[in-house]
Enzyme design. Structure first.
Site, short mmCIF file in Angstrom:
data_model
loop_
_atom_site.label_atom_id
_atom_site.label_comp_id
_atom_site.label_asym_id
_atom_site.label_seq_id
_atom_site.Cartn_x
_atom_site.Cartn_y
_atom_site.Cartn_z
N ASP A 131 0.86 -1.18 0.00
CA ASP A 131 0.00 0.00 0.00
C ASP A 131 0.90 1.23 0.00
O ASP A 131 1.77 1.38 0.87
CB ASP A 131 -0.88 0.01 1.25
CG ASP A 131 -1.92 -1.10 1.24
OD1 ASP A 131 -2.04 -1.79 0.20
OD2 ASP A 131 -2.59 -1.30 2.27
N ASP A 146 -14.97 -3.90 -1.46
CA ASP A 146 -14.54 -3.68 -0.07
C ASP A 146 -15.79 -3.58 0.78
O ASP A 146 -16.58 -2.64 0.63
CB ASP A 146 -13.72 -2.39 0.03
CG ASP A 146 -12.52 -2.41 -0.91
OD1 ASP A 146 -11.92 -3.48 -1.07
OD2 ASP A 146 -12.19 -1.35 -1.48
#
Length: 247
Positions: free
Chosen positions: A8, A130
């Site tokens: 990330d 998500d």
């Protein structure tokens, strides 16, 4: 089943957020490209990258890092976070990114998904689902879309999407194991879905259980924090899963 190491990116550093909270970050490296070189040496064939700046604001601050990553390694990259237009996809295609993960834009403007499928084909367009408490979240997990993830998946599937990354936000970064039962249910409902599990993988044993309990039908599983903190040996995990697949 592939093991996808995750990186990330936030402000050109490799970080992890706790349950998507930008105020709860851990910085793991200021040279993400070096991390990816190690992942490649350990046998990874597909690496999962999320641009956290772009996921939150729609504007990338990490383009030079993504370019540097691609220049330093030959492994395939999939990229998510802030990809909200055909122009974004074309730009990253030019940098050599293999798969584009569409999340927020797939909820807000499904026509972009259709255009992506038309331009790049089924195998390069991935939908990032998500979810928290049954609902799809967008904009770096900070917004509840009000759409049930099963309804959203049905819409995407009917459109022609076959590659999906499903993240159980409540499990992400918690090192408590993945939502195996949830993935089993999704694969039963959508048997030809190329599904990637995300969230909660904390050990090689978690990967083995995911493989066994889904009869090897998962396309892959993403893991980040467990690798960084030495709880999961990437090379050994890949070896074990390859061995199981060959039986």
């Amino acid at each position: 089943m592939l093991v996808l190491p995750a990186i990330d990116l936030l402000d050109n550093e490799a970080v992890r957020l706790l349950q998507g909270d930008y105020s709860k970050k851990t910085v793991y490296s200021s040279s993400p490209e070096k991390m990816i070189q190690v992942f490649e040496e350990q046998g990874a064939t597909l690496i999962h990258i999320v641009d956290l700046n772009a996921a939150k604001t729609g504007k990338s601050e990490n383009e030079k890092t993504i370019k540097k990553i691609k220049e330093k390694c030959s492994v395939n990259l999939e990229l998510g976070g802030g990809i909200r237009s055909v122009e974004n996809m074309k730009f990253y295609d030019g940098l050599g990114v293999s798969r584009f993960i569409l999340g927020t834009i797939a909820v807000e403007d499904p026509k972009i998904v259709e255009k992506g499928l038309s331009l790049f084909g089924q195998n390069r367009i991935v939908i990032g689902v998500d979810a928290k408490n049954g609902y799809v979240r967008t904009k770096g997990w900070e917004t509840n879309s009000g759409i049930l993830y099963k309804d959203f998946l049905n819409t995407m599937y009917a459109m022609g999407i076959r590659h999906v990354i499903f993240t159980d936000i409540a499990r992400d970064g918690m090192m408590e194991g993945p939502s195996t039962q949830l993935y089993k249910e999704l694969l039963t409902e959508f048997p030809d879905l190329q599904l990637v599990a995300s969230g909660g993988v904390s050990s090689t044993q978690d990967l083995v259980e995911l493989y066994d309990q889904t009869d090897g039908k998962l396309f892959g599983a993403i893991t980040g924090k467990a690798i960084y903190e030495g709880k999961l040996d990437l090379k050994e995990s890949i070896r074990i899963l390859n061995q199981k697949r060959e039986k």
